[in-house]
Design a protein around this motif. Structure first.
Motif, PDB file in Angstrom:
ATOM      1  N   PHE A  84      37.960  26.976  41.159  1.00 54.88           N
ATOM      2  CA  PHE A  84      38.969  25.890  40.897  1.00 54.88           C
ATOM      3  C   PHE A  84      38.469  24.989  40.065  1.00 54.88           C
ATOM      4  CE2 PHE A  84      40.605  27.056  45.234  1.00 54.88           C
ATOM      5  CZ  PHE A  84      41.722  27.951  44.833  1.00 54.88           C
ATOM      6  N   HIS A  85      39.152  24.596  38.998  1.00 59.03           N
ATOM      7  CA  HIS A  85      38.641  23.689  37.849  1.00 59.03           C
ATOM      8  C   HIS A  85      38.965  22.162  38.355  1.00 59.03           C
ATOM      9  CE1 HIS A  85      37.608  21.838  34.195  1.00 59.03           C
ATOM     10  NE2 HIS A  85      38.839  21.152  34.163  1.00 59.03           N
ATOM     11  N   ASP A  86      37.777  21.392  38.475  1.00 58.00           N
ATOM     12  CA  ASP A  86      37.784  20.072  38.874  1.00 58.00           C
ATOM     13  C   ASP A  86      37.056  19.345  38.010  1.00 58.00           C
ATOM     14  OD1 ASP A  86      37.544  17.591  40.279  1.00 58.00           O
ATOM     15  OD2 ASP A  86      37.266  18.326  42.232  1.00 58.00           O
ATOM     16  N   PRO A  87      37.430  18.349  37.255  1.00 59.09           N
ATOM     17  CA  PRO A  87      36.834  17.774  36.094  1.00 59.09           C
ATOM     18  C   PRO A  87      35.875  16.732  36.861  1.00 59.09           C
ATOM     19  CG  PRO A  87      39.067  16.834  36.096  1.00 59.09           C
ATOM     20  CD  PRO A  87      38.991  18.224  37.008  1.00 59.09           C
ATOM     21  N   LYS A  88      36.059  16.366  38.023  1.00 49.80           N
ATOM     22  CA  LYS A  88      35.008  15.446  38.693  1.00 49.80           C
ATOM     23  C   LYS A  88      33.799  16.111  39.188  1.00 49.80           C
ATOM     24  CE  LYS A  88      38.218  13.923  41.739  1.00 49.80           C
ATOM     25  NZ  LYS A  88      38.955  13.584  42.765  1.00 49.80           N
ATOM     26  N   VAL A  89      33.877  17.575  39.312  1.00 44.66           N
ATOM     27  CA  VAL A  89      32.596  18.290  39.791  1.00 44.66           C
ATOM     28  C   VAL A  89      31.953  18.745  38.651  1.00 44.66           C
ATOM     29  CG1 VAL A  89      31.915  20.314  41.226  1.00 44.66           C
ATOM     30  CG2 VAL A  89      33.826  18.808  41.928  1.00 44.66           C
ATOM     31  N   VAL A  90      30.507  18.333  38.663  1.00 52.32           N
ATOM     32  CA  VAL A  90      29.710  18.997  37.462  1.00 52.32           C
ATOM     33  C   VAL A  90      28.871  20.150  38.331  1.00 52.32           C
ATOM     34  CG1 VAL A  90      27.983  18.231  35.969  1.00 52.32           C
ATOM     35  CG2 VAL A  90      29.739  16.739  36.485  1.00 52.32           C
ATOM     36  N   GLY A  91      28.859  21.313  37.612  1.00 59.42           N
ATOM     37  CA  GLY A  91      27.861  22.213  38.223  1.00 59.42           C
ATOM     38  C   GLY A  91      28.639  23.158  39.194  1.00 59.42           C
ATOM     39  N   GLY A  92      27.943  24.313  39.903  1.00 59.21           N
ATOM     40  CA  GLY A  92      28.532  25.044  40.798  1.00 59.21           C
ATOM     41  C   GLY A  92      29.038  24.496  42.152  1.00 59.21           C
ATOM     42  N   SER A  93      28.269  23.480  42.685  1.00 63.63           N
ATOM     43  CA  SER A  93      28.582  23.141  44.249  1.00 63.63           C
ATOM     44  C   SER A  93      29.932  22.345  44.345  1.00 63.63           C
ATOM     45  CB  SER A  93      27.260  22.210  44.617  1.00 63.63           C
ATOM     46  OG  SER A  93      27.104  21.264  43.964  1.00 63.63           O
ATOM     47  N   GLY A  94      30.280  22.486  45.493  1.00 63.61           N
ATOM     48  CA  GLY A  94      31.522  21.514  45.728  1.00 63.61           C
ATOM     49  C   GLY A  94      32.812  21.896  44.949  1.00 63.61           C
ATOM     50  N   GLN A  95      32.858  23.273  44.710  1.00 59.38           N
ATOM     51  CA  GLN A  95      34.286  23.862  44.113  1.00 59.38           C
ATOM     52  C   GLN A  95      34.998  24.775  45.063  1.00 59.38           C
ATOM     53  OE1 GLN A  95      32.385  25.040  40.268  1.00 59.38           O
ATOM     54  NE2 GLN A  95      34.159  24.298  39.231  1.00 59.38           N
ATOM     55  N   GLY A  96      36.073  24.975  45.098  1.00 58.48           N
ATOM     56  CA  GLY A  96      36.864  25.811  45.873  1.00 58.48           C
ATOM     57  C   GLY A  96      36.823  27.133  44.937  1.00 58.48           C
ATOM     58  N   VAL A  97      37.012  28.202  45.367  1.00 58.34           N
ATOM     59  CA  VAL A  97      37.127  29.567  44.988  1.00 58.34           C
ATOM     60  C   VAL A  97      38.250  30.409  45.360  1.00 58.34           C
ATOM     61  CG1 VAL A  97      35.903  31.718  44.731  1.00 58.34           C
ATOM     62  CG2 VAL A  97      34.638  29.343  44.438  1.00 58.34           C
ATOM     63  N   VAL A  98      38.921  30.998  44.473  1.00 61.85           N
ATOM     64  CA  VAL A  98      40.168  32.082  45.012  1.00 61.85           C
ATOM     65  C   VAL A  98      39.466  33.473  44.713  1.00 61.85           C
ATOM     66  CG1 VAL A  98      41.245  31.841  43.011  1.00 61.85           C
ATOM     67  CG2 VAL A  98      42.412  32.899  45.038  1.00 61.85           C
ATOM     68  N   PHE A  99      39.322  34.491  45.788  1.00 59.49           N
ATOM     69  CA  PHE A  99      38.775  35.721  45.671  1.00 59.49           C
ATOM     70  C   PHE A  99      40.270  36.710  45.271  1.00 59.49           C
ATOM     71  CE2 PHE A  99      35.195  34.385  47.821  1.00 59.49           C
ATOM     72  CZ  PHE A  99      34.246  34.966  46.937  1.00 59.49           C
ATOM     73  N   VAL A 100      40.312  37.545  44.694  1.00 55.42           N
ATOM     74  CA  VAL A 100      41.275  38.472  44.456  1.00 55.42           C
ATOM     75  C   VAL A 100      40.585  39.885  44.804  1.00 55.42           C
ATOM     76  CG1 VAL A 100      43.018  39.672  42.953  1.00 55.42           C
ATOM     77  CG2 VAL A 100      42.519  37.321  42.916  1.00 55.42           C
ATOM     78  N   ILE A 101      41.030  40.821  45.444  1.00 56.58           N
ATOM     79  CA  ILE A 101      40.691  41.809  46.205  1.00 56.58           C
ATOM     80  C   ILE A 101      41.700  43.187  45.850  1.00 56.58           C
ATOM     81  CG2 ILE A 101      39.429  43.174  48.086  1.00 56.58           C
ATOM     82  CD1 ILE A 101      39.112  40.495  49.564  1.00 56.58           C
ATOM     83  N   GLU A 102      41.028  43.900  45.121  1.00 53.97           N
ATOM     84  CA  GLU A 102      42.033  45.213  44.772  1.00 53.97           C
ATOM     85  C   GLU A 102      41.510  46.508  45.511  1.00 53.97           C
ATOM     86  OE1 GLU A 102      43.740  45.359  40.814  1.00 53.97           O
ATOM     87  OE2 GLU A 102      42.135  43.956  40.234  1.00 53.97           O
ATOM     88  N   ASP A 103      42.214  47.137  46.234  1.00 53.96           N
ATOM     89  CA  ASP A 103      41.928  48.337  46.712  1.00 53.96           C
ATOM     90  C   ASP A 103      41.862  49.702  45.837  1.00 53.96           C
ATOM     91  OD1 ASP A 103      41.471  50.619  48.422  1.00 53.96           O
ATOM     92  OD2 ASP A 103      43.217  50.115  49.880  1.00 53.96           O
ATOM     93  N   LEU A 104      40.772  50.142  45.793  1.00 51.68           N
ATOM     94  CA  LEU A 104      40.604  51.127  44.621  1.00 51.68           C
ATOM     95  C   LEU A 104      40.768  52.576  45.263  1.00 51.68           C
ATOM     96  CD1 LEU A 104      37.809  49.814  42.582  1.00 51.68           C
ATOM     97  CD2 LEU A 104      40.145  49.460  41.912  1.00 51.68           C
ATOM     98  N   SER A 105      41.008  52.727  46.476  1.00 50.64           N
ATOM     99  CA  SER A 105      40.965  53.931  47.501  1.00 50.64           C
ATOM    100  C   SER A 105      41.875  54.844  46.671  1.00 50.64           C
ATOM    101  CB  SER A 105      40.983  53.826  48.756  1.00 50.64           C
ATOM    102  OG  SER A 105      42.207  53.176  49.098  1.00 50.64           O
ATOM    103  N   GLU A 106      42.991  54.402  46.468  1.00 54.00           N
ATOM    104  CA  GLU A 106      44.087  55.359  46.101  1.00 54.00           C
ATOM    105  C   GLU A 106      43.870  55.820  44.561  1.00 54.00           C
ATOM    106  OE1 GLU A 106      47.995  53.607  46.384  1.00 54.00           O
ATOM    107  OE2 GLU A 106      47.840  53.395  48.321  1.00 54.00           O
TER     108      GLU A 106
END
Length: 427
Positions: free
Chosen positions: A147-169
């Protein structure tokens, strides 16, 4: 408002009072307008939130969002299924490492660090899941975005969203395409010499019976006279009879094995040249009943029951190919019940989910079940748990279901046996 009676200090006070009440009225009007605007914005936000939740619930792609402390704030059903998480595990806001097994956490933690460092990261890997291992490892494509947060500098303290795609089919379709080509080549290479082998064996037997026995007897009579000649002749006839028996047995064996090879080659050919599904309006219940009717008087004590959804709508289906799917699954269930002495039941059930627009069919049995290690290989071509099987039945079944834009999975039946679940979209 106060109306002053004269121009004195009281009039000045009344005038100030009237100004104050006018300001209060204006402030109240602004507050009411702001409140109405805020109420409208809240309603818009609520509608948008409901829309996003509905989208997340219906997505077949998994979505997981984390806050800056790696606590799970959102997880949709598809992600819960891929990670094999039960509903009680999701009731509280837990950290990612509390929900996942060690292997899955290592994969996602590595992706998490990269996303927080660069803003975006992708990777392909395997998820083993926190629950059972019946289905084995799940091949997935993972995408993480911070998540882009202009107040946060660097990698720590940021939320993240994961997208998981099933490749089995996708991988199953690629394997099926590769095996289709292998099957075509094998069918071509193996079938060519089979007919000459069978004809040559039959010709040997015919030629021997036409000439061999008579010549042996005649030769024995010409090689001796008297009592000794009779003994030689008798021995010659005995040898000819024994040779004839051996030739007959060998010819029969060759013919039988060639027929078996031809049947296997024909199965490979069908797999290689399986026609594309011809989707036409049809009812899944009627297709299931047509398949079940084929087993009348052929069940040998097995109870075959049906539970069909009366609200099943007409959908775009290939009736012939889906009938073959039901027949294949019922045949497998009958084979699984062959060595079962007590309860021997096969159930064919259909359901329709009006919310998702999905047709579901299930074939379950009370047989010997499927070993946990075999679940992930069930639909691979040429994999069979039966000694006499070609290993193409379930591969063909999966290919037919994929042609219908659906999916099929196998699970353990409770308390005993196996169940195959088919899901096909209505349109």
């Amino acid at each position: 408002r106060v109306i002053p009676g004269a121009e004195d200090e009281l009039a000045l006070l009344a005038h100030s009072f009237n100004q104050m009440t006018a300001q209060l009225e204006e402030n109240r009007r602004r507050i009411d307008a702001g409140s109405a605007e805020l109420r409208d914005k809240n309603l818009a936000l609520e509608e948008r939130r409901n829309y996003i939740e509905t989208v997340l619930q219906s997505l077949t792609t998994g979505v997981v969002s984390l806050d800056e402390e790696d606590r799970v704030t959102t997880i949709n059903p598809a992600a819960a299924r891929m990670l094999r998480l039960s509903r009680p595990q999701l009731d509280n806001s837990l950290r990612l490492d509390q929900l996942l097994g060690a292997e899955d956490h290592v994969v996602l933690e590595r992706l998490l660090r990269r996303a927080r460092r660069s803003g975006h990261a992708t990777e392909q890997g395997q998820l083993t899941g926190a629950g059972t291992v019946e289905s084995g490892s799940l091949p997935v494509a993972l995408t993480a975005t911070a998540f882009h947060d202009p107040k946060v500098v660097g990698g720590s303290g940021q939320g993240v969203v994961f997208v998981i795609e099933d490749l089995s089919e996708l991988l199953a379709a690629q394997r099926a395409a590769a095996w289709s080509e292998v099957a075509r080549r094998m069918a071509h290479e193996i079938k060519n010499p089979l007919t000459p082998i069978q004809l040559s064996a039959e010709r040997i037997a015919r030629s021997f019976h036409r000439n061999g026995g008579t010549e042996s007897a005649n030769g024995s009579n010409q090689n001796g006279t008297g009592a000794g000649a009779g003994e030689v002749a008798s021995a010659g006839v005995h040898d000819a009879s024994r040779i004839a028996t051996v030739i007959d047995e060998c010819t029969e064996t060759i013919t039988r094995e060639v027929a078996g090879l031809k049947a296997m080659v024909d199965e490979f050919s069908r797999f290689a040249r399986l026609p594309l599904a011809r989707l036409e309006p049809a009812n899944l219940n009627e297709i299931a009943l047509t398949a079940v009717a084929l087993y009348e008087e052929r069940l040998n004590g097995v109870e075959l029951e049906t539970k069909l959804d009366p609200q099943m709508p007409v959908a775009s289906l290939d009736s012939e190919q889906l009938r073959r799917v039901f027949v294949n699954l019922i045949d497998n269930a009958l084979a699984a019940l062959a060595n079962i002495a007590d309860e021997r039941t096969i159930t064919v059930e259909t359901k329709y989910d009006n919310t998702l627009g999905v047709l579901t069919a299930e074939v379950r049995d009370t047989g010997q079940g499927i070993r946990a290690a075999d679940f992930r290989r069930l639909f691979q071509p040429y994999f069979s748990t039966r000694g006499g099987g070609t290993g193409l039945g379930l591969a063909i079944v999966q290919r037919i279901i994929l042609e219908h834009h659906g999916r099929i999975r196998a699970e353990a039946n409770i308390p005993r046996g196996a169940r195959f679940i088919i899901e096909i979209p209505k349109t």
